[in-house]
Design a protein around this motif. Sequence first.
Motif, PDB file in Angstrom:
ATOM      1  N   GLU A 264       8.363 -16.227  13.441  1.00  0.00           N
ATOM      2  CA  GLU A 264       7.316 -15.765  12.531  1.00  0.00           C
ATOM      3  C   GLU A 264       7.384 -16.509  11.199  1.00  0.00           C
ATOM      4  O   GLU A 264       6.357 -16.766  10.568  1.00  0.00           O
ATOM      5  N   SER A 265       8.588 -16.844  10.768  1.00  0.00           N
ATOM      6  CA  SER A 265       8.755 -17.554   9.500  1.00  0.00           C
ATOM      7  C   SER A 265       8.609 -19.061   9.669  1.00  0.00           C
ATOM      8  O   SER A 265       8.439 -19.792   8.706  1.00  0.00           O
ATOM      9  N   GLY A 266       8.716 -19.519  10.913  1.00  0.00           N
ATOM     10  CA  GLY A 266       8.675 -20.947  11.200  1.00  0.00           C
ATOM     11  C   GLY A 266      10.026 -21.513  11.578  1.00  0.00           C
ATOM     12  O   GLY A 266      10.117 -22.622  12.098  1.00  0.00           O
ATOM     13  N   TYR A 267      11.111 -20.729  11.360  1.00  0.00           N
ATOM     14  CA  TYR A 267      12.447 -21.235  11.657  1.00  0.00           C
ATOM     15  C   TYR A 267      13.414 -20.071  11.894  1.00  0.00           C
ATOM     16  O   TYR A 267      13.178 -18.949  11.457  1.00  0.00           O
ATOM     17  N   PHE A 268      14.503 -20.384  12.634  1.00  0.00           N
ATOM     18  CA  PHE A 268      15.501 -19.383  13.002  1.00  0.00           C
ATOM     19  C   PHE A 268      16.818 -19.622  12.258  1.00  0.00           C
ATOM     20  O   PHE A 268      17.126 -20.731  11.819  1.00  0.00           O
ATOM     21  N   LYS A 269      17.611 -18.537  12.220  1.00  0.00           N
ATOM     22  CA  LYS A 269      18.972 -18.620  11.696  1.00  0.00           C
ATOM     23  C   LYS A 269      19.828 -17.608  12.436  1.00  0.00           C
ATOM     24  O   LYS A 269      19.371 -16.506  12.750  1.00  0.00           O
ATOM     25  N   VAL A 270      21.075 -17.981  12.728  1.00  0.00           N
ATOM     26  CA  VAL A 270      22.029 -17.042  13.334  1.00  0.00           C
ATOM     27  C   VAL A 270      23.045 -16.644  12.269  1.00  0.00           C
ATOM     28  O   VAL A 270      23.744 -17.495  11.726  1.00  0.00           O
ATOM     29  N   ASP A 271      23.089 -15.362  11.957  1.00  0.00           N
ATOM     30  CA  ASP A 271      24.027 -14.866  10.948  1.00  0.00           C
ATOM     31  C   ASP A 271      25.327 -14.350  11.554  1.00  0.00           C
ATOM     32  O   ASP A 271      26.365 -14.299  10.901  1.00  0.00           O
TER      33      ASP A 271
END
Length: 285
Positions: A264-271
């Motif tokens: 949805e934001s255009g990019y992913f991140k794994v926390d």
Amino acid sequence: MARTISQIQDEIKTAIQARSELADLTSTSKSAIWLAMTYAIAFVVFTVESLFDLHKSEVENTLSLLKPHTQRWYREKAKLFQYGYSLVTDTDVYDNSSLTDQQVEDSKIIKYCAVNEATEESRLIVKIATSGSTGDLEPIGPNELIAFKAYINEVKDAGLTITITNYLPDILLLDMIIFYDPLIFNGSGETLIGGTKPVEIAVKEFLSQLPFNGVLQLNLLAEALRTVQGVEIPHIVKASSRWINPALGGYGEPIIIDVYKIPESGYFKVDDFSQIKYQAYEKSI
């Protein structure tokens, strides 16, 4: 762009000097007939080129007023936004004549952009992000967003509704079992030599290589993990993601990803990698 009269005249002189039958035309006097003729011809050519430039400008201006703009046009226009500078009055362009190339580049803060049409209504969704100090994607700041929205309102077609998405990254949640070679890994996913965590590194690398607003395909993620030395079988038990919900003012609840997902934001991140479990792979003898 039209050449100057001097440039055109110099080219004519060069052409004359290259012709042996015109070798006698050597006088440098300002009253020399041949020089006066080259100037007259150069002036005529300059006038024609200037008229072509004017015609081109008028045609481009007419097209800009009449032709509906494409999604690609909006994407490129978003990336041309210059923070801290005004558009030329009644235009959608900047006057950078007094700026250095570095100043222009530094002012272009929109490094990533994707434009899509909303499925439920006539509306464009413009997703944007910038590049942080560490090189990671991140949203632009509040003041920058206000300026960007004002810019988009200036350059967009009249009557068009545009939604700007400037969110923190979608959080990717991975529940996986990694069957590993016990000659390479330990039970915590660390290499026996060096103590690194190749699976976590590979996941981050995979996400960093996705194009902005690109599709995350779980099968391709599994294939990427399968190439990691020491990984025998990467089994994705469950994958889900959560993203900023404007109505909540923060992240919403995780939603299951069955096969693929566009962030949805255009990019992913794994926390959090705590849901990745490691199990030694027992090979048959």
